[in-house]
Design an enzyme around this catalytic site. Structure first.
Site, PDB file in Angstrom:
ATOM      1  N   GLU A 345       0.926  -1.188  -0.043  1.00  0.00           N
ATOM      2  CA  GLU A 345       0.022  -0.039   0.078  1.00  0.00           C
ATOM      3  C   GLU A 345       0.941   1.240  -0.091  1.00  0.00           C
ATOM      4  O   GLU A 345       0.763   2.243   0.636  1.00  0.00           O
ATOM      5  CB  GLU A 345      -0.866  -0.131   1.183  1.00  0.00           C
ATOM      6  CG  GLU A 345      -1.852  -1.302   1.500  1.00  0.00           C
ATOM      7  CD  GLU A 345      -2.475  -1.227   2.681  1.00  0.00           C
ATOM      8  OE1 GLU A 345      -3.659  -1.607   2.460  1.00  0.00           O
ATOM      9  OE2 GLU A 345      -1.981  -1.106   3.727  1.00  0.00           O
ATOM     10  N   CYS A 441     -10.483   1.367   7.373  1.00  0.00           N
ATOM     11  CA  CYS A 441      -9.862   2.496   7.912  1.00  0.00           C
ATOM     12  C   CYS A 441     -10.269   4.014   7.370  1.00  0.00           C
ATOM     13  O   CYS A 441     -10.446   5.002   7.871  1.00  0.00           O
ATOM     14  CB  CYS A 441      -8.275   2.479   7.754  1.00  0.00           C
ATOM     15  SG  CYS A 441      -7.915   1.868   5.936  1.00  0.00           S
TER      16      CYS A 441
HETATM   17  O1  FUB Z   1      -3.060  -0.098   9.250  1.00  0.00           O
HETATM   18  C1  FUB Z   1      -4.001   0.592   9.360  1.00  0.00           C
HETATM   19  C2  FUB Z   1      -4.608   1.062   8.308  1.00  0.00           C
HETATM   20  O2  FUB Z   1      -5.165  -0.049   7.530  1.00  0.00           O
HETATM   21  C3  FUB Z   1      -3.741   1.787   7.311  1.00  0.00           C
HETATM   22  O3  FUB Z   1      -3.445   3.010   7.349  1.00  0.00           O
HETATM   23  C4  FUB Z   1      -4.227   1.506   6.069  1.00  0.00           C
HETATM   24  O4  FUB Z   1      -3.266   1.581   4.810  1.00  0.00           O
HETATM   25  C5  FUB Z   1      -4.729   0.093   6.174  1.00  0.00           C
HETATM   26  O5  FUB Z   1      -3.761  -0.785   5.952  1.00  0.00           O
HETATM   27 ZN    ZN Z   2      -7.792   3.637   4.689  1.00  0.00          ZN
END
Ligand code: FUB
Ligand code: ZN
Length: 677
Positions: A345, A441
């Site tokens: 990501e 999130c």
């Molecule tokens: O790890 C917490 C949140 O979940 C991250 O900011 C997002 O990218 C997702 O992986």
């Molecule tokens: Zn997010």
């Protein structure tokens, strides 16, 4: 002369009165927040369960059982998503979801708090209070507050800061707590955050154990706590986390090897690449490139910029500027999204910005907005506001359906539903928004940023009010020690004609208006005031009195944008934008096989801007003259080249944020350029 640092205005001092944004904020209040409360309580049929309330209650039960000496965790800590076995119901005592599940409800609470500042709502406040009571009941005697560890094994509570998000949950709790206190005057959640902070501080800090968050946010949250309470320990804790990051011996490496030792495995060498994901590869002041997990990087930058402002740390400020340039000048999508690869990501290499496999997580764009506002506080420069606006109007909003009931996590710039549904390389790209996510999130992050919009619109230094975003609003502020009431009239959905009027009060000082990168030949007029330009702001100085006005005209031509020659995937393609809005083509308007559409840069000049209804909303859409190449059904895969006879086609474009609100279909931001030789 070094510009004075500026601060956002208190949220209650700004009332948004803007055709577009008032609707967005109302949507969040009336639809998104109630929907998300249902989600947190697992009452959305067909949506992935959140288990948020479940986990809070289970943690309170675990505490009671522990006190009674009968506590026995029923599940193993895997660090991965925990779900009931197929066909089984969740058990009351169990933890479900990701290790950071607690943070979803904290973000929701923060959004509620902002909404309560806009308008009191006793029923909503009661609902939030229920959530807070559940949180407080899940807090341990010594202040520890993280349901994952309380339910599954408190003895391991500080054993894996790299992966297990303890400080991420603490950070979101703290952000919510500050907002809740500002909204209601109540200290209950703030005290919970303080107690958790003290629990952490008893073990970690200068002269104690070293550690820093594996997922940043605690840094900026602690600074908010410091700014809210004046308690210096929180600023020190934020600086400690920033200072430890990327230094040797790596605290993450120690944790990793401790866990390996527990399993009887030999220690592993620390590699910079492994830690870049967590931005722990070099000390923060030496950072030059935005790398690793994009949300983490943006949140780190936000905390760094806050710390630089409060401590006057020039080396930290310089690193922030380098990271901004890397993220925005080399790694940002034309839609203001960041994070070019789903692998981690993460930020990819400079200029690696594929449109179809893009990650461009909604939270990362939100992080960019946080970072930009903090850079503006350090140094008002219109380029930060340009980036902030781009992310906000395009990728952040694209994260939510126009009815507020479904969400995107990933925001691609090109979608072919058939490919997404069959090709595992595109498994992360969804052609339609989801009702909720196992990892949710993004949705509550959108709720909190939209609800706190005024925090991004304006900042104020001693004698200067900076208008960064042109969003219609009534503003109460101080200038040169005097109170002023201002009205900003703007509607960027329609045009760039803006007017600021002094409604009441009088004061001497400067009003600074951003000159957006998207305008040409802007005009600024204010009778009897001195005029200057500084860092992309048009500034009027003088004595401001009731009836004074500033008239601004920011022409908003349709623009054809091309990307740097280094962006391989977008060569010989164009994208169209008007004002802050980036446009895209959808199958609904243009038929399928959007890759066969061709445009010229000149089409921008001939584009018609027409209001059309999408998802019940009147939006400014574009129609451009273009061409469509034939798609012969039975053409051989390869054949000797012949000129394609393209036919004229009107190409309909809609604002990117509004895509995928009319069913499933192809979408494309970059359109092929017709090249005449
Ligand atoms: O790890 C917490 C949140 O979940 C991250 O900011 C997002 O990218 C997702 O992986
Ligand atoms: Zn997010």
């Amino acid at each position: 002369m070094k510009p004075a640092y500026s601060s956002p205005l208190p949220l209650r001092g700004v009332r948004v009165r803007d055709a577009f944004w008032t609707r967005e904020m109302e949507l969040v209040r009336t639809a998104v927040i109630p929907y998300q409360w249902e989600a947190l309580n697992d009452r959305i049929p067909g949506a992935a369960p959140s288990y948020w309330m479940h986990n809070m209650r289970a943690a309170a039960r675990a505490l009671a059982a522990r006190q009674a000496g009968v506590y026995q965790p029923r599940q193993k800590m895997t660090g991965m998503l925990i779900a009931p076995a197929p066909g089984e119901e969740p058990v009351e005592e169990g933890f479900y979801g990701w290790v950071f599940q607690d943070s979803d409800g904290y973000k929701w609470l923060e959004a509620v708090a902002y909404q309560l500042m806009i308008r009191p709502d006793p029923a909503l406040q009661d609902q939030a209070q229920q959530a807070i009571d559940a949180i407080c009941a899940a807090q341990e005697e010594d202040g520890y507050l993280d349901t994952y560890y309380t339910i599954l094994g408190r003895d391991k509570a500080f054993s894996n800061w790299r992966d297990n998000h303890v400080l991420y949950c603490f950070g979101h709790l703290t952000e919510a707590a500050v907002a809740w206190r500002q909204a209601t005057g109540r200290d209950d959640l703030l005290n919970a955050a303080r107690r958790f902070g003290q629990c952490i501080a008893r073990r970690f800090g200068p002269g104690k154990e070293r550690g820093c968050p594996g997922h940043e946010i605690a840094e900026m949250a602690l600074i908010r706590l410091y700014e809210e309470t004046g308690e210096e320990q929180w600023l020190k804790m934020a600086c400690f986390f920033l200072d430890v990051r990327g230094t040797e011996p790596s605290t993450f490496a120690l944790e990793e090897n401790r866990r390996r030792a527990e399993q009887g495995l030999p220690p592993l060498p620390v590699t910079a690449a492994r830690y870049a994901y967590h931005q722990a590869h070099v000390p923060v002041r030496q950072m030059t490139e935005a790398v690793g997990h994009a949300v983490r990087q943006m949140y780190l930058c936000s905390g760094m910029a806050d710390a630089a402002r409060l401590t006057g740390d020039e080396a930290m400020a310089a690193a922030c500027l380098r990271l901004w340039r890397s993220a925005v000048d080399e790694k940002m999508y034309v839609t203001g999204g960041v994070g070019g690869t789903h692998d981690g990501e993460a930020f990819s290499r400079p200029f690696d910005l594929p449109p179809d496999t893009a990650y461009s997580e909604t939270c990362a764009a939100i992080g960019l907005v946080f970072f930009a506002r903090r850079m503006l506080q350090l140094r008002p420069d219109s380029r930060f506001a340009d980036g902030m606006e781009l992310a906000l109007y395009n990728t952040v909003l694209s994260g939510m359906a126009l009815d507020g009931q479904s969400f995107f996590y990933v925001n691609p710039l090109e979608v072919d539903p058939a490919a997404c549904e069959t090709d595992r390389r595109l498994a992360h790209v969804k052609p339609v928004r989801q009702k909720w996510f196992g990892c949710a999130c993004c949705p509550p992050n959108i709720a909190r940023i939209v609800s706190s919009l005024p925090a991004y619109m304006l900042t104020r230094a001693a004698d200067t009010l900076y208008v960064h975003l042109y969003i219609g609003s009534d503003i109460e502020t101080e200038l040169g020690g005097h109170s002023l009431r201002l009205r900003l009239e703007a509607d960027l959905m329609r045009d760039g004609k803006i007017r600021l009027t002094v409604l009441a009060g009088s004061g001497e000082g400067r009003l600074a208006f951003r000159v957006p990168a998207w305008t040409d030949h802007p005009a600024f007029e204010a009778a009897g005031k001195e005029e200057t330009e500084e860092n992309g702001y048009h500034i009027f100085s003088g004595l401001w009195q009731p009836g004074d006005t500033v008239a601004i005209d920011l022409p908003m031509p349709v623009r054809a944008l091309a990307s740097s020659p280094l962006v391989k995937e977008a060569q010989d393609q164009l994208c169209f934008a008007r004002g802050p809005f980036v446009y895209c083509a959808e199958e609904t308007d243009n038929g399928n096989l959007l890759h066969l559409l061709y445009v010229t840069a000149d089409a921008a000049k001939r584009a018609r801007v027409e209001t059309r209804e999408i998802g019940g909303l009147a939006l400014p859409c574009l129609t451009l003259p273009g061409k469509r190449a034939p798609a012969a059904d039975h053409a051989p895969l390869y054949a000797p080249w012949q000129p394609a006879v393209k036919r004229d086609a009107d190409i309909a474009l809609i604002p990117y944020f509004a895509w995928s609100n009319r069913g499933k279909g192809e979408m494309r931001v970059w359109l092929r350029q017709e090249i005449y030789r």
